[in-house]
Design a protein around this motif. Structure first.
Motif, PDB file in Angstrom:
ATOM      1  N   TYR A  43       0.806  -1.221   0.000  1.00 13.51           N
ATOM      2  CA  TYR A  43       0.000   0.000   0.000  1.00 13.51           C
ATOM      3  C   TYR A  43       0.839   1.270   0.000  1.00 13.51           C
ATOM      4  CZ  TYR A  43      -4.054  -2.929   0.405  1.00 13.51           C
ATOM      5  OH  TYR A  43      -5.023  -3.861   0.129  1.00 13.51           O
ATOM      6  N   GLY A  44       2.117   1.136  -0.278  1.00 11.50           N
ATOM      7  CA  GLY A  44       2.955   2.310  -0.482  1.00 11.50           C
ATOM      8  C   GLY A  44       3.199   3.162   0.735  1.00 11.50           C
ATOM      9  N   THR A  45       3.065   2.588   1.917  1.00 14.55           N
ATOM     10  CA  THR A  45       3.327   3.338   3.143  1.00 14.55           C
ATOM     11  C   THR A  45       4.528   2.785   3.907  1.00 14.55           C
ATOM     12  OG1 THR A  45       1.723   1.957   4.337  1.00 14.55           O
ATOM     13  CG2 THR A  45       0.923   4.043   3.413  1.00 14.55           C
ATOM     14  N   ASP A  46       5.086   1.697   3.417  1.00 15.32           N
ATOM     15  CA  ASP A  46       6.285   1.122   4.012  1.00 15.32           C
ATOM     16  C   ASP A  46       7.104   0.486   2.897  1.00 15.32           C
ATOM     17  OD1 ASP A  46       4.817  -1.103   3.348  1.00 15.32           O
ATOM     18  OD2 ASP A  46       4.576  -1.857   5.391  1.00 15.32           O
ATOM     19  N   GLY A  47       8.201  -0.137   3.256  1.00 17.07           N
ATOM     20  CA  GLY A  47       9.039  -0.743   2.239  1.00 17.07           C
ATOM     21  C   GLY A  47      10.230  -1.455   2.851  1.00 17.07           C
ATOM     22  N   GLU A  48      11.044  -2.054   1.994  1.00 14.19           N
ATOM     23  CA  GLU A  48      12.201  -2.817   2.448  1.00 14.19           C
ATOM     24  C   GLU A  48      13.391  -2.516   1.539  1.00 14.19           C
ATOM     25  OE1 GLU A  48      13.473  -7.462   3.412  1.00 14.19           O
ATOM     26  OE2 GLU A  48      11.465  -6.976   2.665  1.00 14.19           O
ATOM     27  N   ILE A  49      14.562  -2.368   2.143  1.00 14.52           N
ATOM     28  CA  ILE A  49      15.777  -2.099   1.382  1.00 14.52           C
ATOM     29  C   ILE A  49      16.185  -3.345   0.596  1.00 14.52           C
ATOM     30  CG2 ILE A  49      18.204  -1.433   1.487  1.00 14.52           C
ATOM     31  CD1 ILE A  49      16.319   0.801   2.313  1.00 14.52           C
ATOM     32  N   LEU A  50      16.346  -3.190  -0.723  1.00 14.72           N
ATOM     33  CA  LEU A  50      16.821  -4.285  -1.562  1.00 14.72           C
ATOM     34  C   LEU A  50      18.336  -4.242  -1.718  1.00 14.72           C
ATOM     35  CD1 LEU A  50      14.264  -4.369  -4.526  1.00 14.72           C
ATOM     36  CD2 LEU A  50      14.359  -5.890  -2.550  1.00 14.72           C
ATOM     37  N   ALA A  51      18.867  -3.043  -1.828  1.00 16.19           N
ATOM     38  CA  ALA A  51      20.307  -2.895  -2.055  1.00 16.19           C
ATOM     39  C   ALA A  51      20.725  -1.477  -1.715  1.00 16.19           C
ATOM     40  CB  ALA A  51      20.661  -3.212  -3.508  1.00 16.19           C
ATOM     41  N   LYS A  52      22.028  -1.303  -1.510  1.00 14.11           N
ATOM     42  CA  LYS A  52      22.582   0.022  -1.244  1.00 14.11           C
ATOM     43  C   LYS A  52      23.894   0.187  -1.991  1.00 14.11           C
ATOM     44  CE  LYS A  52      24.706   3.003   2.167  1.00 14.11           C
ATOM     45  NZ  LYS A  52      25.452   3.063   3.421  1.00 14.11           N
ATOM     46  N   VAL A  53      24.085   1.388  -2.541  1.00 15.30           N
ATOM     47  CA  VAL A  53      25.362   1.755  -3.149  1.00 15.30           C
ATOM     48  C   VAL A  53      25.903   2.924  -2.344  1.00 15.30           C
ATOM     49  CG1 VAL A  53      26.548   2.480  -5.244  1.00 15.30           C
ATOM     50  CG2 VAL A  53      24.509   1.035  -5.408  1.00 15.30           C
ATOM     51  N   GLU A  54      27.155   2.860  -1.947  1.00 12.74           N
ATOM     52  CA  GLU A  54      27.738   3.904  -1.109  1.00 12.74           C
ATOM     53  C   GLU A  54      27.701   5.263  -1.802  1.00 12.74           C
ATOM     54  OE1 GLU A  54      28.512   3.537   1.981  1.00 12.74           O
ATOM     55  OE2 GLU A  54      28.145   1.372   1.963  1.00 12.74           O
ATOM     56  N   ALA A  55      27.591   6.316  -0.996  1.00  8.37           N
ATOM     57  CA  ALA A  55      27.463   7.672  -1.524  1.00  8.37           C
ATOM     58  C   ALA A  55      28.656   8.090  -2.371  1.00  8.37           C
ATOM     59  CB  ALA A  55      27.262   8.659  -0.376  1.00  8.37           C
ATOM     60  N   ASP A  56      29.851   7.547  -2.081  1.00 10.36           N
ATOM     61  CA  ASP A  56      31.046   7.931  -2.819  1.00 10.36           C
ATOM     62  C   ASP A  56      31.400   6.935  -3.919  1.00 10.36           C
ATOM     63  OD1 ASP A  56      31.751   5.822  -1.225  1.00 10.36           O
ATOM     64  OD2 ASP A  56      33.507   6.797  -0.323  1.00 10.36           O
ATOM     65  N   ALA A  57      30.460   6.064  -4.284  1.00 10.48           N
ATOM     66  CA  ALA A  57      30.722   5.086  -5.337  1.00 10.48           C
ATOM     67  C   ALA A  57      30.864   5.780  -6.687  1.00 10.48           C
ATOM     68  CB  ALA A  57      29.601   4.053  -5.385  1.00 10.48           C
ATOM     69  N   SER A  58      31.468   5.087  -7.616  1.00  5.76           N
ATOM     70  CA  SER A  58      31.649   5.637  -8.957  1.00  5.76           C
ATOM     71  C   SER A  58      30.356   5.533  -9.753  1.00  5.76           C
ATOM     72  CB  SER A  58      32.752   4.875  -9.694  1.00  5.76           C
ATOM     73  OG  SER A  58      32.336   3.533  -9.952  1.00  5.76           O
ATOM     74  N   LEU A  59      30.291   6.293 -10.830  1.00  6.46           N
ATOM     75  CA  LEU A  59      29.130   6.243 -11.705  1.00  6.46           C
ATOM     76  C   LEU A  59      28.945   4.843 -12.273  1.00  6.46           C
ATOM     77  CD1 LEU A  59      26.853   7.796 -13.113  1.00  6.46           C
ATOM     78  CD2 LEU A  59      28.466   8.373 -14.932  1.00  6.46           C
ATOM     79  N   GLU A  60      30.031   4.164 -12.558  1.00  9.41           N
ATOM     80  CA  GLU A  60      29.958   2.808 -13.088  1.00  9.41           C
ATOM     81  C   GLU A  60      29.332   1.853 -12.073  1.00  9.41           C
ATOM     82  OE1 GLU A  60      32.611   4.764 -13.233  1.00  9.41           O
ATOM     83  OE2 GLU A  60      32.578   5.153 -15.394  1.00  9.41           O
ATOM     84  N   GLU A  61      29.652   2.051 -10.783  1.00  8.16           N
ATOM     85  CA  GLU A  61      29.057   1.209  -9.748  1.00  8.16           C
ATOM     86  C   GLU A  61      27.566   1.464  -9.625  1.00  8.16           C
ATOM     87  OE1 GLU A  61      31.983   0.366  -6.168  1.00  8.16           O
ATOM     88  OE2 GLU A  61      32.221   2.445  -6.832  1.00  8.16           O
ATOM     89  N   PHE A  62      27.176   2.741  -9.663  1.00 11.44           N
ATOM     90  CA  PHE A  62      25.746   3.069  -9.642  1.00 11.44           C
ATOM     91  C   PHE A  62      25.023   2.362 -10.784  1.00 11.44           C
ATOM     92  CE2 PHE A  62      26.602   7.443  -7.557  1.00 11.44           C
ATOM     93  CZ  PHE A  62      26.404   6.909  -6.297  1.00 11.44           C
ATOM     94  N   SER A  63      25.557   2.533 -11.988  1.00  9.20           N
ATOM     95  CA  SER A  63      24.915   1.997 -13.184  1.00  9.20           C
ATOM     96  C   SER A  63      24.852   0.477 -13.162  1.00  9.20           C
ATOM     97  CB  SER A  63      25.670   2.470 -14.424  1.00  9.20           C
ATOM     98  OG  SER A  63      25.056   1.992 -15.593  1.00  9.20           O
ATOM     99  N   SER A  64      25.959  -0.171 -12.777  1.00 10.69           N
ATOM    100  CA  SER A  64      26.006  -1.630 -12.749  1.00 10.69           C
ATOM    101  C   SER A  64      25.009  -2.204 -11.748  1.00 10.69           C
ATOM    102  CB  SER A  64      27.423  -2.093 -12.410  1.00 10.69           C
ATOM    103  OG  SER A  64      27.474  -3.500 -12.296  1.00 10.69           O
ATOM    104  N   SER A  65      24.974  -1.613 -10.549  1.00  9.15           N
ATOM    105  CA  SER A  65      24.082  -2.120  -9.510  1.00  9.15           C
ATOM    106  C   SER A  65      22.619  -1.979  -9.917  1.00  9.15           C
ATOM    107  CB  SER A  65      24.323  -1.379  -8.197  1.00  9.15           C
ATOM    108  OG  SER A  65      25.620  -1.631  -7.710  1.00  9.15           O
ATOM    109  N   LEU A  66      22.255  -0.819 -10.461  1.00  9.51           N
ATOM    110  CA  LEU A  66      20.860  -0.597 -10.846  1.00  9.51           C
ATOM    111  C   LEU A  66      20.470  -1.453 -12.042  1.00  9.51           C
ATOM    112  CD1 LEU A  66      20.416   3.259 -10.379  1.00  9.51           C
ATOM    113  CD2 LEU A  66      19.850   1.406  -8.810  1.00  9.51           C
ATOM    114  N   THR A  67      21.385  -1.659 -12.965  1.00  7.11           N
ATOM    115  CA  THR A  67      21.089  -2.494 -14.130  1.00  7.11           C
ATOM    116  C   THR A  67      20.805  -3.926 -13.713  1.00  7.11           C
ATOM    117  OG1 THR A  67      22.462  -1.123 -15.580  1.00  7.11           O
ATOM    118  CG2 THR A  67      21.980  -3.359 -16.327  1.00  7.11           C
ATOM    119  N   GLN A  68      21.587  -4.441 -12.761  1.00  9.03           N
ATOM    120  CA  GLN A  68      21.353  -5.800 -12.267  1.00  9.03           C
ATOM    121  C   GLN A  68      20.002  -5.904 -11.573  1.00  9.03           C
ATOM    122  OE1 GLN A  68      24.649  -7.305  -9.916  1.00  9.03           O
ATOM    123  NE2 GLN A  68      26.145  -6.371 -11.273  1.00  9.03           N
TER     124      GLN A  68
END
Length: 267
Positions: free
Chosen positions: A181-206
């Motif tokens: 119902y869109g009022t709660d949720g669960e963390i699936l994954a986290k990418v560190e704030a200082d990660a590279s753009l490639e890490e962001f892209s790779s993690s989200l693509t997977q």
């Protein structure tokens, strides 16, 4: 609402030449005032959904306005053809998109993500500069072929995410599976704030290839929500008469069921 117009492959492809805006309707008073200038129904009040194609300065209509695309076009194919013709008249430029396509706030983003059965990507930090850096990184990949249309996005602070299961109260890019119902949720994954753009892209693509939410039956979803007391409070009052009648009917049905359940067998 759109009778499969907006999920049509031809319209998705044609939309790449447009700035597509998902309206918040009853979640933003200032936006609602603008939407009333685009379309109101017979009641003269803002309805739950509004559709139109506008010129780049938003001063002229390029299509008939209405509750949805079906008010202006007979089929998705006709709409896609019209969009292609319009894009030739307004060619735009080749500049890259630098603004993250995000919702107004975390609360709304989580709810919309649940409605659309999509994971929510949240850039989280209490440091404005750090938040801006992560948002810029996400904006550079959000429209890539692998990620376009696969997530909703939002940039927010740590306090807004505090109630999400699995959140550890530190900054970063979080991928959240919203609750039913869109009022709660669960963390699936986290990418560190200082990660590279490639890490962001790779993690989200997977995750785009693997994350999925269960299908919802609208009627069952509404019945269960009312039984369990789920009720969404909008920022401004709902004025759509169809929505108000539906909510009133559901409330009456719920009340009648409650009365029947209180009766004794054979009473």
């Amino acid at each position: 609402m759109d009778e499969s117009f907006l999920s049509d492959a031809n319209i998705i492809e044609a939309s790449r030449d447009f700035v597509c805006i998902r309206t918040a309707t009853y979640e933003d008073a200032e936006e609602a005032e603008f939407l009333e200038k685009i379309y109101t129904g017979r009641s003269g009040d803002l309805e739950n959904t509004v559709f139109a194609l506008l010129t780049p300065d938003a001063d002229e209509f390029l299509s008939r306005s209405g509750r949805g695309p079906q008010f202006a076009y007979r089929s998705p194919g006709q709409m896609a053809d019209a969009m292609r013709t319009i894009s030739l008249a307004y060619p735009g430029n080749d500049s890259e998109v630098t603004i993250l396509p995000q919702m107004k706030n975390f609360r709304l983003a989580l709810n919309v993500a649940s409605c659309d059965a999509l994971p929510l990507v949240a850039a989280v930090s209490d440091d404005p500069d750090q938040l801006a850096t992560m948002s810029a990184a996400l904006s550079s990949i959000a429209f890539s072929d692998a990620l376009a249309g696969r997530f909703h996005f939002v940039a927010t602070n740590t306090g807004d995410v505090a109630g999400i299961h699995g959140y550890k109260s530190n900054p970063g890019i979080y991928v959240i599976m919203p609750g039913t119902y869109g009022t709660d949720g669960e963390i699936l994954a986290k990418v560190e704030a200082d990660a590279s753009l490639e890490e962001f892209s790779s993690s989200l693509t997977q995750l785009a290839a693997s994350a999925s939410m269960p299908d919802k039956s609208h009627n069952q979803h509404v019945r269960t929500g009312m039984t369990n007391g789920h009720n969404w409070e909008t920022e401004i009052p709902v004025t759509d008469q169809m929505s108000l009648r539906a909510m009133q009917g559901r409330s009456q049905n719920q009340s009648q069921r409650g009365q029947r359940d209180q009766r004794r067998p054979g009473g």
